[in-house]
Design a protein around this motif. Structure first.
Motif, PDB file in Angstrom:
ATOM      1  N   PHE A   1      18.109   0.472   6.899  1.00  0.00           N
ATOM      2  CA  PHE A   1      17.365  -0.639   6.261  1.00  0.00           C
ATOM      3  C   PHE A   1      16.205  -1.286   7.179  1.00  0.00           C
ATOM      4  N   ASP A   2      15.249  -1.418   6.688  1.00  0.00           N
ATOM      5  CA  ASP A   2      14.133  -2.068   7.477  1.00  0.00           C
ATOM      6  C   ASP A   2      13.504  -3.464   6.709  1.00  0.00           C
ATOM      7  N   LEU A   3      14.389  -4.089   6.396  1.00  0.00           N
ATOM      8  CA  LEU A   3      13.884  -5.653   5.804  1.00  0.00           C
ATOM      9  C   LEU A   3      13.353  -6.491   6.777  1.00  0.00           C
TER      10      LEU A   3
ATOM     11  N   THR B   1      15.100   3.336   3.173  1.00  0.00           N
ATOM     12  CA  THR B   1      16.055   2.984   2.129  1.00  0.00           C
ATOM     13  C   THR B   1      16.038   1.409   1.973  1.00  0.00           C
ATOM     14  N   GLU B   2      15.211   0.768   2.639  1.00  0.00           N
ATOM     15  CA  GLU B   2      15.185  -0.829   2.028  1.00  0.00           C
ATOM     16  C   GLU B   2      14.646  -0.963   0.613  1.00  0.00           C
ATOM     17  N   PHE B   3      13.969   0.054   0.202  1.00  0.00           N
ATOM     18  CA  PHE B   3      13.675   0.005  -1.175  1.00  0.00           C
ATOM     19  C   PHE B   3      14.975  -0.350  -2.048  1.00  0.00           C
TER      20      PHE B   3
ATOM     21  N   ASN C   1       2.282   2.912  11.722  1.00  0.00           N
ATOM     22  CA  ASN C   1       1.873   1.715  11.338  1.00  0.00           C
ATOM     23  C   ASN C   1       2.143   0.531  11.990  1.00  0.00           C
ATOM     24  N   ASP C   2       3.560   0.236  12.447  1.00  0.00           N
ATOM     25  CA  ASP C   2       3.988  -0.784  13.433  1.00  0.00           C
ATOM     26  C   ASP C   2       3.478  -0.633  14.592  1.00  0.00           C
ATOM     27  N   LEU C   3       3.536   0.692  15.283  1.00  0.00           N
ATOM     28  CA  LEU C   3       2.830   0.708  16.779  1.00  0.00           C
ATOM     29  C   LEU C   3       1.687   0.085  16.765  1.00  0.00           C
TER      30      LEU C   3
ATOM     31  N   ASP D   1       7.394  -8.409   5.683  1.00  0.00           N
ATOM     32  CA  ASP D   1       6.877  -8.429   4.235  1.00  0.00           C
ATOM     33  C   ASP D   1       7.913  -7.706   3.375  1.00  0.00           C
ATOM     34  N   LYS D   2       8.851  -7.134   3.804  1.00  0.00           N
ATOM     35  CA  LYS D   2       9.740  -6.580   2.957  1.00  0.00           C
ATOM     36  C   LYS D   2      10.826  -7.628   2.586  1.00  0.00           C
ATOM     37  N   LEU D   3      10.943  -8.471   1.556  1.00  0.00           N
ATOM     38  CA  LEU D   3      11.762  -9.503   1.477  1.00  0.00           C
ATOM     39  C   LEU D   3      12.576  -9.022   0.009  1.00  0.00           C
TER      40      LEU D   3
ATOM     41  N   ALA E   1       0.912  -1.156  -0.116  1.00  0.00           N
ATOM     42  CA  ALA E   1       0.076   0.082  -0.072  1.00  0.00           C
ATOM     43  C   ALA E   1       1.008   1.277  -0.034  1.00  0.00           C
ATOM     44  N   ILE E   2       1.926   1.186   0.642  1.00  0.00           N
ATOM     45  CA  ILE E   2       2.946   2.553   0.916  1.00  0.00           C
ATOM     46  C   ILE E   2       3.517   2.636  -0.450  1.00  0.00           C
ATOM     47  N   VAL E   3       4.061   1.368  -0.977  1.00  0.00           N
ATOM     48  CA  VAL E   3       4.704   1.909  -2.221  1.00  0.00           C
ATOM     49  C   VAL E   3       3.636   2.314  -3.607  1.00  0.00           C
TER      50      VAL E   3
ATOM     51  N   LEU F   1       5.892  12.226  13.446  1.00  0.00           N
ATOM     52  CA  LEU F   1       5.143  10.961  13.244  1.00  0.00           C
ATOM     53  C   LEU F   1       5.059  10.734  11.959  1.00  0.00           C
ATOM     54  N   CYS F   2       5.758   9.599  11.478  1.00  0.00           N
ATOM     55  CA  CYS F   2       5.768   9.490  10.095  1.00  0.00           C
ATOM     56  C   CYS F   2       4.958   8.075   9.615  1.00  0.00           C
ATOM     57  N   GLY F   3       4.105   7.436  10.589  1.00  0.00           N
ATOM     58  CA  GLY F   3       3.541   6.422   9.976  1.00  0.00           C
ATOM     59  C   GLY F   3       2.236   6.929   8.993  1.00  0.00           C
TER      60      GLY F   3
END
Ligand code: PEP
Ligand code: MG
Length: 586
Positions: free
Chosen positions: A339-341, A300-302, A461-463, A344-346, A194-196, A508-510
């Motif tokens: 990086f936040d891999l 940056t994980e993208f 989003n994660d919180l 779901d970010k594989l 969704a974010i991408v 806040l960046c979520g």
């Protein structure tokens, strides 16, 4: 015309031809051809037979070589089906006499023969043979329809991609010049897909449920990314209506972007900073176009997710990406999140991320992965530090759940900085180090972090998923994934209060901050730094420019009397509609 409802994750209206992706078997266009196309269609059929025959022969030979002839013989059965003259003639008859497309003929004839064999029901060998026929049918269809060539990164024309599901990495790789919109059967609001999709500025709807068997390649589709509607084969009236709406929305957006290119101050004089969230360097331009205060989150994980399979970005790839962003952003803040891999970010075909974890969002993801793969982490840190002389950089660590993790990460930064110093490579020795606040334990212990951390950014989003125990990408529980849950609202308030008390910057960046209905609530909770999707900056600014903090604090008081996210959301929606004089449901 048929309308489906899904979860709207990226707004806007789009109209275009569908490109339908399947997870497994090829799809068949049930089309008839014109008389003058018959000869070409027969040639296509021959070419498909030749191509599948070649592939089968190669498979037979290599399997025979490596495993022995008896295994190679498996492919003989398939080759015999292809050599069957009557079958081939039957196909041609359908094309020549009934004007079937080659793929339609293959589908009808092969399914018919498989069906006959199944009906005989006399033992395993016949049902095996039915499977062989279906297998060949699939291979022929794949060649005829170019399914394997359907590469998302190189689309031949503008299309709306419709798929059972898309991974964040597939979405990150789509050809952004040609993707008009996205619709998937699964997926949820907080997912990285969704974010991408929002980063691509493509209207997108996820979690539509099963609908792909009702759509064919080339069908006209409308995506209404505001209401979450997807309309397949719309009538002319509907198309005209949406074309007008699209034009109107475009004009309004342009006007709003112009009007909000001013310092952001509430009507009672509080200064507010609106930053942008980016996934790709090119989005920095959009941040500047909307006069963002800077970049509050660069995912940056993208860089890994957009890389080709089995290759990891090296230090230079990182460095060039950061330098490019710095050149666009000039002297504005750039917050690089390491990086936040994982979860779901594989990245494709990369062994250090275990994609078979049973509980991946709780597993080895994010900063935990960086601290286990220090050589990769160090490469990124070296690149950030080297780039830091070109802009106003900050480093932010994701998913910090205790102070030790932060200390370990900081130690590695210091070590890499020392290495650069000894090599005489310049870097910003005062680069601020901050953390994402996205685990409840970190909110609870925030006062322990203030002594060592330079800034905070709340990742709702994660919180949200860790506070409410809801998988953010699971459509089945998306009804429970509510960033307006009263528990989450209290956690946010607590984090802002602690940071304010110790005079530490907090943003806040979520995705919550990218939704205008929450802007007044967040202002009332004390938030002064928002980091949002670049395209939404004008809308968020507009609200800040139209309210007073006193009004926002009243809203908070009322929200704190409410016990359910539903009540909170409908109240906030009404208040926002009143402020902006609009009806969101219209
Ligand atoms: C968050 O969790 O709110 C966040 C901004 O990080 P991401 O969505 O990339 O996990
Ligand atoms: Mg997160």
């Amino acid at each position: 015309m048929k309308t489906y409802q899904g979860i709207a994750v990226s707004s806007g209206i789009t109209i275009g031809a569908a490109m339908v992706l399947d997870n497994g078997r090829c799809r068949i266009n049930r089309r008839r051809i014109e008389d003058w196309d018959v000869a070409a269609e027969v040639i296509s059929l021959d070419e498909a037979f030749n191509s599948v025959r070649k592939q089968l022969t190669e498979n037979r030979d290599s399997v025979s070589r490596e495993l022995g002839n008896e295994y190679g013989q498996i492919f003989e059965a398939h080759l015999m089906i292809l050599a069957d003259k009557r079958l081939r003639q039957e196909l041609e008859t359908y094309i020549r006499e009934q004007n079937y497309s080659a793929e339609y003929a293959v589908n009808v004839v092969f399914e018919h023969h498989a069906d006959l064999l199944r009906k005989l029901q006399s033992g395993d060998s016949l049902s095996e043979r039915a499977n062989d026929i279906l297998d060949i049918e699939d291979q022929l269809l794949c060649v005829l329809m170019g399914v394997r060539k359907k590469s998302l990164s190189n689309l031949e024309r503008p299309v709306i991609i419709l798929a059972p599901s898309l991974t964040p990495s597939e979405t990150a790789n789509v050809d952004r010049d040609n993707v008009l919109g996205i619709g998937t059967e699964t997926g949820g609001l907080g997912s990285h897909t969704a974010i991408v999709a929002a980063a691509l500025q493509s209207p997108a709807i996820l979690g539509i449920g099963q609908f792909l068997n009702e759509v064919n390649d080339g069908d006209i589709v409308i995506i209404d990314g505001k209401k979450g509607h997807i309309i397949v084969n719309p009538d002319v009236e509907t198309i005209t209506h949406y074309e007008r709406e699209k034009e109107k929305a475009h004009e309004l957006r342009k006007k709003l972007a112009e009007e909000t290119r001013v310092p952001v101050r509430t009507i009672d004089g509080a200064d507010i900073a609106i930053y942008g969230n980016i996934e790709f360097p090119y989005e920095a331009k959009s941040c500047m176009e909307h006069d963002a205060a800077g970049i509050g989150l660069y995912r940056t994980e993208f860089l890994y997710l957009a890389a080709s399979p089995n290759s990891l970005p090296d230090e230079e790839v990182h460095f060039n990406a950061y330098k490019e962003v710095a050149e666009t952003m000039k002297d504005r803040i750039i917050t690089i999140r390491t990086f936040d891999l994982g979860a779901d970010k594989l990245p494709n075909g990369v062994s250090f991320v275990n994609n078979a974890e049973r509980n991946p969002f709780m597993g080895l993801r994010s900063i935990r992965l960086s601290l286990r793969n220090t050589s990769m982490f160090r490469k990124q840190l070296r690149a950030i530090l080297r780039a830091s002389v070109y802009g106003k950089f900050r480093i932010m660590f994701p998913l910090i759940s205790n102070i030790v993790e932060f200390r370990q990460a900081k130690m590695i930064v210091n070590d890499v900085a020392e290495e650069l110093y000894e090599a005489g490579i310049p870097y910003d020795s005062n680069i601020p180090l901050g953390i994402m606040v996205e685990v409840p334990s970190t909110v609870i212990m925030l006062s322990a972090f203030v002594r060592e951390v330079d800034f905070f950014s709340i990742g709702t989003n994660d919180l949200c998923q860790y506070t409410l125990a809801v998988d953010r990408s699971n459509k089945d529980v998306c009804g429970l994934y509510n960033t307006d849950d009263p528990a989450l609202v209290r956690l946010i308030q607590y984090a802002i209060r602690v940071a304010d008390h110790y005079d530490k910057p907090i943003s806040l960046c979520g995705q919550m901050s990218s939704n205008p209905i929450y802007t007044m609530l967040l202002l009332g909770l004390g938030l002064r730094h928002f980091s949002v999707s670049p395209y939404i900056i004008p809308e968020i600014k507009e609200i800040c420019l139209k309210v007073s903090l006193a009004q926002c604090k009243e809203i908070v008081k009322k929200v704190f009397l409410m016990e359910t996210s539903r009540d909170i959301r409908s109240f906030l929606k009404r208040e926002t509609e009143r402020l902006l004089n609009v009806d969101f449901d219209e």
